[in-house]
Design a protein around this motif. Structure first.
Motif, PDB file in Angstrom:
ATOM      1  N   LEU A 329       0.831  -1.197   0.000  1.00  0.00           N
ATOM      2  CA  LEU A 329       0.000   0.000   0.000  1.00  0.00           C
ATOM      3  C   LEU A 329       0.873   1.258   0.000  1.00  0.00           C
ATOM      4  CD1 LEU A 329      -2.706  -1.112   2.595  1.00  0.00           C
ATOM      5  CD2 LEU A 329      -3.007  -0.893   0.121  1.00  0.00           C
ATOM      6  N   PRO A 330       0.340   2.389  -0.448  1.00  0.00           N
ATOM      7  CA  PRO A 330       1.120   3.626  -0.502  1.00  0.00           C
ATOM      8  C   PRO A 330       1.684   4.027   0.863  1.00  0.00           C
ATOM      9  CG  PRO A 330      -0.917   3.879  -1.735  1.00  0.00           C
ATOM     10  CD  PRO A 330      -1.005   2.566  -1.029  1.00  0.00           C
ATOM     11  N   PHE A 331       2.908   4.525   0.836  1.00  0.00           N
ATOM     12  CA  PHE A 331       3.627   5.055   1.999  1.00  0.00           C
ATOM     13  C   PHE A 331       4.089   3.994   2.988  1.00  0.00           C
ATOM     14  CE2 PHE A 331       1.126   8.719   0.555  1.00  0.00           C
ATOM     15  CZ  PHE A 331       2.148   9.661   0.418  1.00  0.00           C
ATOM     16  N   GLU A 332       3.813   2.733   2.725  1.00  0.00           N
ATOM     17  CA  GLU A 332       4.238   1.694   3.666  1.00  0.00           C
ATOM     18  C   GLU A 332       5.506   1.025   3.158  1.00  0.00           C
ATOM     19  OE1 GLU A 332       2.082  -0.105   6.975  1.00  0.00           O
ATOM     20  OE2 GLU A 332       1.367  -1.394   5.366  1.00  0.00           O
ATOM     21  N   ASP A 333       6.598   1.174   3.917  1.00  0.00           N
ATOM     22  CA  ASP A 333       7.867   0.520   3.578  1.00  0.00           C
ATOM     23  C   ASP A 333       8.028  -0.720   4.455  1.00  0.00           C
ATOM     24  OD1 ASP A 333       8.603   1.466   6.094  1.00  0.00           O
ATOM     25  OD2 ASP A 333       9.831   3.108   5.309  1.00  0.00           O
ATOM     26  N   CYS A 334       9.206  -1.319   4.403  1.00  0.00           N
ATOM     27  CA  CYS A 334       9.415  -2.563   5.156  1.00  0.00           C
ATOM     28  C   CYS A 334       9.241  -2.359   6.658  1.00  0.00           C
ATOM     29  CB  CYS A 334      10.818  -3.106   4.868  1.00  0.00           C
ATOM     30  SG  CYS A 334      10.895  -4.165   3.417  1.00  0.00           S
ATOM     31  N   ASP A 335       9.774  -1.259   7.175  1.00  0.00           N
ATOM     32  CA  ASP A 335       9.701  -1.028   8.618  1.00  0.00           C
ATOM     33  C   ASP A 335       8.262  -0.795   9.070  1.00  0.00           C
ATOM     34  OD1 ASP A 335      12.406  -1.353   8.975  1.00  0.00           O
ATOM     35  OD2 ASP A 335      12.862   0.794   8.808  1.00  0.00           O
ATOM     36  N   THR A 336       7.533   0.063   8.337  1.00  0.00           N
ATOM     37  CA  THR A 336       6.155   0.330   8.755  1.00  0.00           C
ATOM     38  C   THR A 336       5.272  -0.888   8.543  1.00  0.00           C
ATOM     39  OG1 THR A 336       5.648   1.321   6.597  1.00  0.00           O
ATOM     40  CG2 THR A 336       6.319   2.816   8.357  1.00  0.00           C
ATOM     41  N   PHE A 337       5.568  -1.671   7.493  1.00  0.00           N
ATOM     42  CA  PHE A 337       4.770  -2.875   7.282  1.00  0.00           C
ATOM     43  C   PHE A 337       5.022  -3.895   8.394  1.00  0.00           C
ATOM     44  CE2 PHE A 337       4.224  -7.219   5.814  1.00  0.00           C
ATOM     45  CZ  PHE A 337       2.871  -7.179   5.489  1.00  0.00           C
ATOM     46  N   ARG A 388       6.988   2.843  -4.749  1.00  0.00           N
ATOM     47  CA  ARG A 388       7.985   3.848  -4.405  1.00  0.00           C
ATOM     48  C   ARG A 388       8.639   3.526  -3.062  1.00  0.00           C
ATOM     49  NH1 ARG A 388       5.625   9.706  -3.980  1.00  0.00           N
ATOM     50  NH2 ARG A 388       4.863   9.067  -6.051  1.00  0.00           N
ATOM     51  N   TRP A 389       7.951   2.773  -2.223  1.00  0.00           N
ATOM     52  CA  TRP A 389       8.426   2.509  -0.863  1.00  0.00           C
ATOM     53  C   TRP A 389       8.933   1.079  -0.668  1.00  0.00           C
ATOM     54  CZ3 TRP A 389       3.956   4.800  -2.447  1.00  0.00           C
ATOM     55  CH2 TRP A 389       3.877   6.187  -2.242  1.00  0.00           C
ATOM     56  N   LEU A 390       8.591   0.189  -1.575  1.00  0.00           N
ATOM     57  CA  LEU A 390       9.021  -1.209  -1.467  1.00  0.00           C
ATOM     58  C   LEU A 390       9.658  -1.639  -2.784  1.00  0.00           C
ATOM     59  CD1 LEU A 390       5.982  -3.039   0.240  1.00  0.00           C
ATOM     60  CD2 LEU A 390       8.218  -2.620   1.255  1.00  0.00           C
ATOM     61  N   ASP A 394      12.234  -6.326  -1.523  1.00  0.00           N
ATOM     62  CA  ASP A 394      11.419  -6.254  -0.306  1.00  0.00           C
ATOM     63  C   ASP A 394      10.175  -7.139  -0.422  1.00  0.00           C
ATOM     64  OD1 ASP A 394      13.126  -4.338   0.815  1.00  0.00           O
ATOM     65  OD2 ASP A 394      12.011  -2.664  -0.064  1.00  0.00           O
ATOM     66  N   ILE A 395       9.520  -7.069  -1.575  1.00  0.00           N
ATOM     67  CA  ILE A 395       8.322  -7.886  -1.803  1.00  0.00           C
ATOM     68  C   ILE A 395       8.667  -9.367  -1.668  1.00  0.00           C
ATOM     69  CG2 ILE A 395       6.636  -8.625  -3.543  1.00  0.00           C
ATOM     70  CD1 ILE A 395       5.909  -5.944  -2.470  1.00  0.00           C
ATOM     71  N   CYS A 396       9.810  -9.758  -2.222  1.00  0.00           N
ATOM     72  CA  CYS A 396      10.231 -11.168  -2.142  1.00  0.00           C
ATOM     73  C   CYS A 396      10.442 -11.593  -0.701  1.00  0.00           C
ATOM     74  CB  CYS A 396      11.503 -11.386  -2.959  1.00  0.00           C
ATOM     75  SG  CYS A 396      11.280 -11.256  -4.746  1.00  0.00           S
ATOM     76  N   ARG A 397      11.033 -10.711   0.115  1.00  0.00           N
ATOM     77  CA  ARG A 397      11.238 -11.042   1.522  1.00  0.00           C
ATOM     78  C   ARG A 397       9.895 -11.200   2.249  1.00  0.00           C
ATOM     79  NH1 ARG A 397      15.825  -7.582   1.083  1.00  0.00           N
ATOM     80  NH2 ARG A 397      14.626  -5.750   1.706  1.00  0.00           N
ATOM     81  N   ILE A 398       8.977 -10.311   1.948  1.00  0.00           N
ATOM     82  CA  ILE A 398       7.665 -10.402   2.585  1.00  0.00           C
ATOM     83  C   ILE A 398       6.957 -11.684   2.160  1.00  0.00           C
ATOM     84  CG2 ILE A 398       5.388  -9.312   2.775  1.00  0.00           C
ATOM     85  CD1 ILE A 398       6.793  -6.598   2.424  1.00  0.00           C
ATOM     86  N   LYS A 399       7.138 -12.078   0.895  1.00  0.00           N
ATOM     87  CA  LYS A 399       6.514 -13.318   0.424  1.00  0.00           C
ATOM     88  C   LYS A 399       7.060 -14.536   1.170  1.00  0.00           C
ATOM     89  CE  LYS A 399       4.700 -12.293  -4.150  1.00  0.00           C
ATOM     90  NZ  LYS A 399       3.347 -12.811  -3.813  1.00  0.00           N
ATOM     91  N   LYS A 400       8.366 -14.518   1.464  1.00  0.00           N
ATOM     92  CA  LYS A 400       8.931 -15.635   2.226  1.00  0.00           C
ATOM     93  C   LYS A 400       8.332 -15.685   3.631  1.00  0.00           C
ATOM     94  CE  LYS A 400      13.268 -14.547   1.256  1.00  0.00           C
ATOM     95  NZ  LYS A 400      14.756 -14.586   1.239  1.00  0.00           N
ATOM     96  N   ALA A 401       8.171 -14.510   4.245  1.00  0.00           N
ATOM     97  CA  ALA A 401       7.564 -14.460   5.571  1.00  0.00           C
ATOM     98  C   ALA A 401       6.106 -14.922   5.504  1.00  0.00           C
ATOM     99  CB  ALA A 401       7.643 -13.041   6.132  1.00  0.00           C
TER     100      ALA A 401
END
Length: 577
Positions: A329-337, A388-390, A394-401
């Motif tokens: 989602l907009p404005f959400e990077d790895c830390d905020t996610f 713009r934020w991911l 980053d997406i690949c790391r989140i997919k593994k999680a």
């Protein structure tokens, strides 16, 4: 006799397609000419093509969604080669927007039924079966007229109470989910959702709803899934339905609702407290806890109220809660996610669905994708690749999680062991991310494993990252294994059960339907989970299970000393919950 074939390709066999049943029901005047055909995305294209061809339709219609569009296109194109004289129509949310472009790219389609389809389909039946009127006169149609694409105005919103009940028989629905609709539209304007486009919120007459719910109850349908986008947006409507199913509960049927938790009132919670365990389950779309993102996606949500309500319902102990998050989602990077994840995970829902933003045609997010530097897949499901934020990394790391979350949390198969492991990590999200990385480093990714093998891998992970927890983890995994089933092969890490053979023989009168295990760490007291204690026995009863998660009923065995020397007194053991 002419035949119009309504075709649905569902995501799974247990799913049914409410749309095609509703279309046929509304066009009841032409029912004898309308045939339904349901398949799944797991069917081969050729299987579907052969069956559709064998049915010999005079008009072919497809219900189109992000999960089936590619298969629909393939079947439609091949069918058109075989029967070019047969008109082929598409309908559904996946083709209702950018319709002209769709028809130009796919010339084998005659046209599209845009938006709500009941009236549009009925007029189409009239056109083909009675030869009356013209396509130009039918609101809600887009169609090719020679080389030209014509777009008629959309049909006006339908009075939902005028749509006849579409389940006049349930012979075809054994072991399948029944979908039901008591309202259309949504009061919210979330930028990623197509429901925000339907500005007109409409409710089905409540007395009709009660009669139709009774039909499901009388037939003892296993599950009825309401497709209302925000079921509880009108308190009186929600209370009337919840009160009715509670008062007429048949002890079997489960009802699923998508709700806004912050709209749930104390009166509604009081009603829920009186419900049978498993009567209802709630899906709650949180999506994010980051304030800037919440504002940007036009979402109205009182996060503190959401947390309070989720916790209140959890204490009732009778309702399954499924919470949703969206990455990308907009404005959400790895830390905020990761912070959003940890905040919602801390609520300990029965399931936490981690999804990825889908940039749907017609949505605000689609129209403004450039502003957010959204890069997404060109084909359905149009899932985000980067923002713009991911980054894509980053997406690949989140997919593994996300994969580890599904395997070890949402499966419900590793409850004690995961909760034990969480205590050694500052962030639950980082724990799942590290676990995903461990799978990749060890070459475990992309393969299917038995539950015991998954447990062994988790034990390996714990030994490497939290060495001191290994012995405790062995017993946690043993508890988890036997909570689900009386395992045919005993885990290699488990204690030697020969030590309490006499206890098992005395207590397990049900044979394989029950099992006794000894533990040296606490697994039944939530406040002391994983703490070392005096040895005790636990009885797992597989005949009695928790309907929310299918776990065996468990109870502590009492009766004095449980050391091996006392096993001769096993017949004196009694069970307490």
């Amino acid at each position: 006799m002419q035949k119009i074939l309504l075709t649905a390709i569902n995501a799974k066999y247990i799913h049914s397609n409410l749309a095609v049943y509703s279309l046929r029901s509304y066009a009841k005047k032409y029912r004898d000419h309308i045939e339904l055909a349901e398949y799944t995305i797991n069917n081969y294209m050729e299987q579907i093509l052969m069956d559709v061809y064998k049915r010999q339709p005079d008009v072919l219609c497809f219900s189109c969604y992000i999960w089936n569009l590619e298969l629909v296109l393939e079947v439609a194109e091949e069918f058109h080669k075989l029967r070019p004289e047969v008109p082929i129509w598409a309908g559904g949310p996946e083709v209702s927007y950018e319709t002209e472009d769709f028809l130009r790219k796919h010339p084998f389609f005659t046209g599209v039924m845009m938006g709500e389809g009941e009236k549009v389909f009925t007029h189409l039946c009239e056109y083909y079966l009675e030869g009356e009127g013209s396509l130009v006169q039918i609101p809600g149609l887009a169609f090719r007229d020679g080389e030209e694409i014509r777009l008629n105005p959309w049909e006006k919103e339908l009075n939902l109470s005028l749509v006849p009940f579409c389940y006049d028989g349930l012979e075809d629905f054994s072991h399948r989910i029944i979908y039901y609709e008591s309202s259309r539209g949504c009061p919210f304007r979330c930028s990623y959702c197509l429901s925000s486009i339907d500005k007109q919120l409409r409710f089905r007459d409540i007395e009709q709803v009660k009669q139709e719910l009774q039909f499901f109850l009388d037939h003892r349908v296993p599950q009825v899934k309401f497709v209302d986008r925000t079921f509880n947006c009108k308190k009186e409507h929600a209370m009337a339905i919840w009160s009715y199913i509670n008062e007429h509960d048949n002890g079997v049927t489960n009802f699923h609702f998508e709700v806004a938790a912050d709209l749930i009132t104390p009166e509604e919670i009081e009603l829920m407290s009186d419900m049978r365990v498993g009567l209802i389950q709630l899906e709650i779309g949180v999506q994010t806890t980051f304030p800037q993102t919440i504002e940007e996606i036009h979402r109205r949500m009182n996060l503190d109220k959401v947390k309070a309500v989720v916790n209140q319902i959890k204490t009732l102990g009778n309702i399954h809660q499924h919470l949703d998050l969206i990455a990308g989602l907009p404005f959400e990077d790895c830390d905020t996610f990761s912070h959003s994840f940890d905040e919602i995970y801390a609520l300990k829902p029965d399931q936490l669905q981690l999804g990825f933003l889908k940039v749907l045609k017609g949505s605000y997010m689609y129209e403004h994708a450039g502003e957010y530097d959204l890069v997404y897949r060109s084909k359905p499901p149009y899932e985000v690749l980067k923002t713009r934020w991911l980054s894509y990394e980053d997406i690949c790391r989140i997919k593994k999680a996300e994969e580890m979350l599904e395997v070890y949390y949402n499966s419900g198969q590793f409850d004690k062991s995961i909760r034990l492991l969480e205590q050694y990590f500052d962030s639950a999200y980082r724990m799942y991310e590290k676990l995903g990385n461990y799978y990749e480093e060890q070459g475990y990714s992309g393969m299917s494993y038995s539950r015991q093998r998954r447990a062994e891998i988790l034990l390996e992970f714990a030994a490497e990252y939290v060495g001191e927890v290994t012995e405790t983890m062995k017993q946690a995994l043993t508890f988890d294994i036997y909570s689900r089933e009386n395992a045919k092969s005993r885990p290699a890490w488990a204690l030697d059960c020969g030590q309490w053979k006499e206890v098992s023989h005395s207590v397990c009168q049900k044979g394989k339907l029950s099992h006794v295990e000894r533990f040296d760490y606490e697994w039944l007291d939530e406040d002391a989970l994983g703490q070392e204690r005096e040895p005790y026995y636990v009885l797992f009863d597989y005949e009695n299970r928790d309907v929310r998660n299918n776990q065996a009923a468990v109870c502590r065995l009492t009766g004095g000393d449980v050391s091996p020397a006392a096993t001769s007194h096993a017949n004196d053991l009694r069970t307490t919950k």
